[in-house]
Design a protein around this motif. Sequence first.
Motif, PDB file in Angstrom:
ATOM      1  N   ALA A  15      53.772  36.341  36.971  1.00 59.77           N
ATOM      2  CA  ALA A  15      53.596  37.305  36.202  1.00 59.77           C
ATOM      3  C   ALA A  15      52.641  38.401  36.381  1.00 59.77           C
ATOM      4  O   ALA A  15      51.412  37.643  36.392  1.00 59.77           O
ATOM      5  N   GLY A  16      52.993  39.435  36.241  1.00 61.38           N
ATOM      6  CA  GLY A  16      52.007  40.456  36.278  1.00 61.38           C
ATOM      7  C   GLY A  16      51.375  40.812  35.029  1.00 61.38           C
ATOM      8  O   GLY A  16      52.202  40.602  33.797  1.00 61.38           O
ATOM      9  N   GLY A  65      56.896  42.052  35.597  1.00 58.77           N
ATOM     10  CA  GLY A  65      56.678  40.968  36.442  1.00 58.77           C
ATOM     11  C   GLY A  65      56.599  41.256  37.784  1.00 58.77           C
ATOM     12  O   GLY A  65      56.889  42.352  38.124  1.00 58.77           O
ATOM     13  N   GLY A  66      56.186  40.272  38.517  1.00 60.28           N
ATOM     14  CA  GLY A  66      56.316  40.158  39.883  1.00 60.28           C
ATOM     15  C   GLY A  66      54.990  40.908  40.531  1.00 60.28           C
ATOM     16  O   GLY A  66      54.246  41.436  39.706  1.00 60.28           O
ATOM     17  N   LEU A  83      59.249  43.909  37.985  1.00 57.66           N
ATOM     18  CA  LEU A  83      60.349  42.982  37.587  1.00 57.66           C
ATOM     19  C   LEU A  83      60.656  42.693  36.187  1.00 57.66           C
ATOM     20  O   LEU A  83      59.575  42.584  35.304  1.00 57.66           O
ATOM     21  N   CYS A  84      61.963  42.741  35.467  1.00 61.13           N
ATOM     22  CA  CYS A  84      62.162  42.711  33.911  1.00 61.13           C
ATOM     23  C   CYS A  84      62.334  41.419  33.467  1.00 61.13           C
ATOM     24  O   CYS A  84      62.855  40.451  34.322  1.00 61.13           O
ATOM     25  N   SER A 113      59.335  43.433  24.053  1.00 57.28           N
ATOM     26  CA  SER A 113      58.738  44.470  24.617  1.00 57.28           C
ATOM     27  C   SER A 113      57.709  44.275  25.425  1.00 57.28           C
ATOM     28  O   SER A 113      56.477  44.723  25.604  1.00 57.28           O
ATOM     29  N   GLU A 114      57.872  43.026  26.057  1.00 56.55           N
ATOM     30  CA  GLU A 114      56.919  42.512  27.173  1.00 56.55           C
ATOM     31  C   GLU A 114      57.565  41.561  28.185  1.00 56.55           C
ATOM     32  O   GLU A 114      58.577  40.883  27.715  1.00 56.55           O
ATOM     33  N   TYR A 115      57.258  41.136  29.170  1.00 58.71           N
ATOM     34  CA  TYR A 115      57.757  40.539  30.017  1.00 58.71           C
ATOM     35  C   TYR A 115      57.491  39.143  29.715  1.00 58.71           C
ATOM     36  O   TYR A 115      56.522  38.483  29.200  1.00 58.71           O
TER      37      TYR A 115
END
Length: 472
Positions: A16-17, A368-369, A374-375, A382-384
């Motif tokens: 997760a970013g 993400g990623g 990445l969704c 409203s967040e990964y």
Amino acid sequence: MLGGSLKAAFAAALLAGSAAAIDLDIKDEQSIKDAAKTIASSTMSYYANRDSADIPGAIVTSWWEGGLLFDIMIQYWSLTGDDSNNDAVTEGMYWQRGSGNNYFPSNYSSYLGNDDQLTWGLAAMTAAELDYPQNSSMLTWAMLAENVWNVILSRWDEENCYGGLRWQIWPYQIGYTMKNAYTNGAFFELSARLGRFTKNQTYVDWAEKIWEWSAKSSLLDVDTWKIYDSTNCKDNCEAASHIQWSYNYGTYMTGAAYMYNQVSSSAPKQNNGGSQANNDKTDGKDKWKTALNGLFNTSQIFFPEKYGGKIMSEVTCEPQELCNDEILFKGLFAQDLSLIAQVAPYTESNIIPLLQGSAVAAAKSCTGGTNDDLCGIKWYKSEYDGRSGFEQQLSATSILMTNMIAFGKQAPATQATASKPASGTSTGSPSSTSNTLVIKTDNADKDNGAGVLSGGPVAVVVAVMAGILYLI
Ligand SMILES: *[C@@H]1O[C@H](CO)[C@@H](O)[C@H](O)[C@H]1NC(C)=O
Ligand SMILES: *[C@@H]1O[C@H](CO)[C@@H](O)[C@H](O)[C@H]1NC(C)=O
Ligand SMILES: *[C@@H]1O[C@H](CO)[C@@H](O)[C@H](O)[C@H]1NC(C)=O
Ligand SMILES: *[C@@H]1O[C@H](CO)[C@@H](O)[C@H](O)[C@H]1NC(C)=O
């Protein structure tokens, strides 16, 4: 539609970013294009890195997802003008057409469902309507769509439940005894779209017939405007699974919108004097407007009030975190809403805010990623949300690119307005309608057949949820 997905492809990118989300100003055309391009590119990276990467268009355990990918990417090209993915899309669209030119390739035909084949037929239909470039030595996109239609028609089953299509094609398949909403809705949609495109009355008549059958069966309730997922030949299709999926609404609503937009040469032409005059020509059939409005109203369950009423959520599986392939349904539904807004323009002012609210939330989920692109699955957060994948990426591509319809949209073409390929005719003789069964016995091919027989995780989850929701 059963089976695995491309989850393995980007395993390394699951980290997760926390950095910036996709930058999106929903009122700015260029901003939408840029965001859509970022997400479309990562979607195509999943595609390029799939297990079956050496076979154009093949997503082996989820063959239908290829049709959906290309359907969305063709509309992406049309709405954004970005043709950087077209070579891969065109190659896949032609490779998978099969020897019968009807998207029933023998490698997979022994375990496909009617719905799987229909997703490819609808992709070819989109290519025809949006004037997607075609190779003049191939059949036209419209002819490929017509060929799919004719094969599916040959499987219309009057012996059970007084009509309708079964979900699956072969008796040994799980789901063969079922008649379900998406399969019949997609056939209704393809019929309505072919009717509008070709002006051939056969398709319009069949669209009417499929709709009437759906309403007579327990799948489509024209009093409450609810669509139920599936029903079974074993009880003459009297009981239905009440499970609610957005793509079922999307496909019936799209069909109704295209029926509303049919122009018969004898019909009085309506002209509202505005720039949408060409889109608004219609027989003015109240039946289809009433149907579209009723289903649209019910489909608001997919925009829950508790998240503000404008963010799409697959309410049947998101809360329990049980969505797998169903993650794609929001992408399908977004695409359907964008088509509806164009062929039934009076709906546009209701649809655009839903597309905008969903896109803004979806973009915020794309952190993400390792590249922060990445969704997630639950856009309303409203967040990964920690789960990336091909399906997430494709649905996010769809909700972003469909927002382009707010800027100078153009209604899907008809045969009369589409440009003609250099050679080749626009009408053709439909292919053979026989179902050629090819059963692979070679163990080396076991990948191809394993999906259905082992059920796969999605089948189990859907069955469990269908059982639970059946009781509601
Ligand atoms: C069918 O399988 C063969 C062998 O893997 C492959 O070469 C071919 O491209 C496949 N065709 C399609 C339409 O996927
Ligand atoms: C069109 O299809 C033919 C037949 O498959 C192929 O030989 C040709 O290279 C294709 N043309 C283009 C421009 O892709
Ligand atoms: C209309 O479409 C049907 C189904 O594809 C086809 O059999 C028929 O020949 C078409 N009619 C005309 C006039 O093209
Ligand atoms: C809209 O749907 C709601 C339930 O979701 C229903 O109560 C209401 O009557 C519907 N309105 C119309 C005009 O159909």
